[in-house]
Enzyme design. Structure first.
Site, PDB file in Angstrom:
ATOM      1  N   ALA A  54     -12.892 -76.585  51.584  1.00  0.00           N
ATOM      2  CA  ALA A  54     -13.235 -75.604  52.082  1.00  0.00           C
ATOM      3  C   ALA A  54     -14.073 -74.546  51.349  1.00  0.00           C
ATOM      4  O   ALA A  54     -14.820 -73.624  51.794  1.00  0.00           O
ATOM      5  CB  ALA A  54     -12.042 -74.719  52.572  1.00  0.00           C
ATOM      6  N   TYR A  55     -14.330 -74.819  50.002  1.00  0.00           N
ATOM      7  CA  TYR A  55     -15.061 -74.128  49.365  1.00  0.00           C
ATOM      8  C   TYR A  55     -16.653 -74.222  49.608  1.00  0.00           C
ATOM      9  O   TYR A  55     -17.296 -75.185  49.530  1.00  0.00           O
ATOM     10  CB  TYR A  55     -14.750 -74.382  47.614  1.00  0.00           C
ATOM     11  CG  TYR A  55     -13.464 -74.197  47.265  1.00  0.00           C
ATOM     12  CD1 TYR A  55     -12.511 -73.406  47.807  1.00  0.00           C
ATOM     13  CD2 TYR A  55     -13.226 -74.643  45.885  1.00  0.00           C
ATOM     14  CE1 TYR A  55     -11.359 -73.051  47.206  1.00  0.00           C
ATOM     15  CE2 TYR A  55     -11.940 -74.354  45.364  1.00  0.00           C
ATOM     16  CZ  TYR A  55     -10.785 -73.453  46.197  1.00  0.00           C
ATOM     17  OH  TYR A  55      -9.609 -73.187  45.689  1.00  0.00           O
TER      18      TYR A  55
END
Length: 343
Positions: A54-55
């Site tokens: 998700a980064y």
């Protein structure tokens, strides 16, 4: 750089882990500069990199993958799954369906055929932990993952997951990734002792308390730090700022910057394997590495204990996990007609 046992996995890791959250759109969008930061960290002896799908919606993993070309075998590579990757309600969470699909995306972005540590980014109350562990066990048996871990799990959830793994003959979580800093010591009461009991490695995030222990956030002063633009409430918490003001002279009298005091505190706990540093720039990395040899005396640790007692939190870190029992009023409030002691 010294190396520590990652729980009982047999893997040796550096006390500083390189967090990759700030590589990509939400932090440093320059891929070449980010790769140089990663390479310098590796050259300094850091062998542990932690990222997540998700980064920056996969961009961080892509940058890490670029940096590890030709150096993959020298790195203990960790990533995570759980947070939303699109608007599709099934492109998130800890379901077997999503984990088995998303690991392939992470492997592709990272440019590798295996992940050393695959972590569940947050608990998922909607998914039976047995299904999650079954999916992760499949990934270990298939050779795509070497070890599995959890992140921000309450102590009770850690114990439950260990019991389920034992009863069902599944792989168990070998690590936990909780928030931990001088300002957030709550895990000393339960999470760290439980992790030690089960032989889990612990890599703690936000050892600088979301940036507050860098010295760039002071009472009555505006900050120009990168994180300030995101509006995190903990950065304006008066109680936390008061404690920062008390810690600054402790660091000064010890002859070190506040961030060095904070990092040395985090890795001094016997239950902590590694503390995650999350540099956005080369200057951030240089500052962190400059404190790698700092060791806090009992006298300094006693002074910190007097300011923030062991096992206590000062305010709340915005990204901390709140279970349903805290988030949902119906789980902590009886129906109105049942609240009185007498009929």
């Amino acid at each position: 750089m010294q190396y520590r046992n990652l729980g009982r996995t047999g893997i040796k890791v550096s006390p500083y882990a390189l967090g990759a959250m700030m590589f990509g759109a939400i932090g440093n969008p320059d891929h070449d500069e980010s790769v140089k930061i990663i390479h310098k960290a590796l050259d300094a002896g850091i062998n542990f990199i932690d990222t997540a799908d998700a980064y920056s919606r996969g961009e961080s993993e892509e940058i890490v993958g670029k940096a590890l070309k030709g150096r993959r075998d020298d790195v203990v590579l960790a990533t995570k799954v759980h947070l939303p990757m699109s608007d599709d309600p099934n492109h998130r969470g800890n379901s077997r369906r999503w984990i088995i699909a998303e690991v392939e995306n992470s492997l592709r972005r990272l440019g590798t055929d295996h992940i050393d540590l695959y972590q569940i980014h947050r608990p998922d109350p909607d998914t039976d932990v047995e299904d999650t562990l079954a999916a992760l066990t499949y990934l270990i048996n298939s050779g795509k993952v070497r070890a599995i871990g959890s992140s921000t799990m309450p102590a009770a959830d850690i114990v439950q997951a260990q019991w389920v793994a034992e009863r069902r003959g599944l792989e168990r979580f070998r690590t936990e990734q909780p928030p931990y800093s001088i300002l957030n010591r709550g895990i000393e009461r339960d999470v760290l002792p439980v992790a030690q009991q089960y032989g889990m490695g612990t890599l703690v995030w936000s050892p600088l308390a979301g940036g507050m222990l860098t010295g760039r956030y002071r009472k009555g002063r505006a900050s120009d730090a990168h994180r300030a633009q995101f509006g995190f409430k903990h950065l304006q918490d008066e109680q936390r700022l008061d404690v920062v003001e008390q810690l600054i002279p402790v660091a000064e009298e010890a002859g070190m910057p506040l961030n060095h005091l904070a990092m040395a505190f985090a890795i001094a706990h016997p239950g902590v394997t590694s503390a995650i540093i999350g540099p956005r720039t080369m200057e951030h990395l240089d500052s962190a590495l400059a404190g790698a040899e700092v060791s806090l005396s009992d006298e300094i640790l006693d002074r910190i204990d007097a300011i923030v007692p062991p096992g206590t939190d000062v305010g709340r870190l915005d990204a901390a996990y709140d279970p349903p029992a805290i988030l949902q009023p119906t789980l902590r409030r009886r129906p109105a007609e049942q609240r009185a002691a007498a009929a």
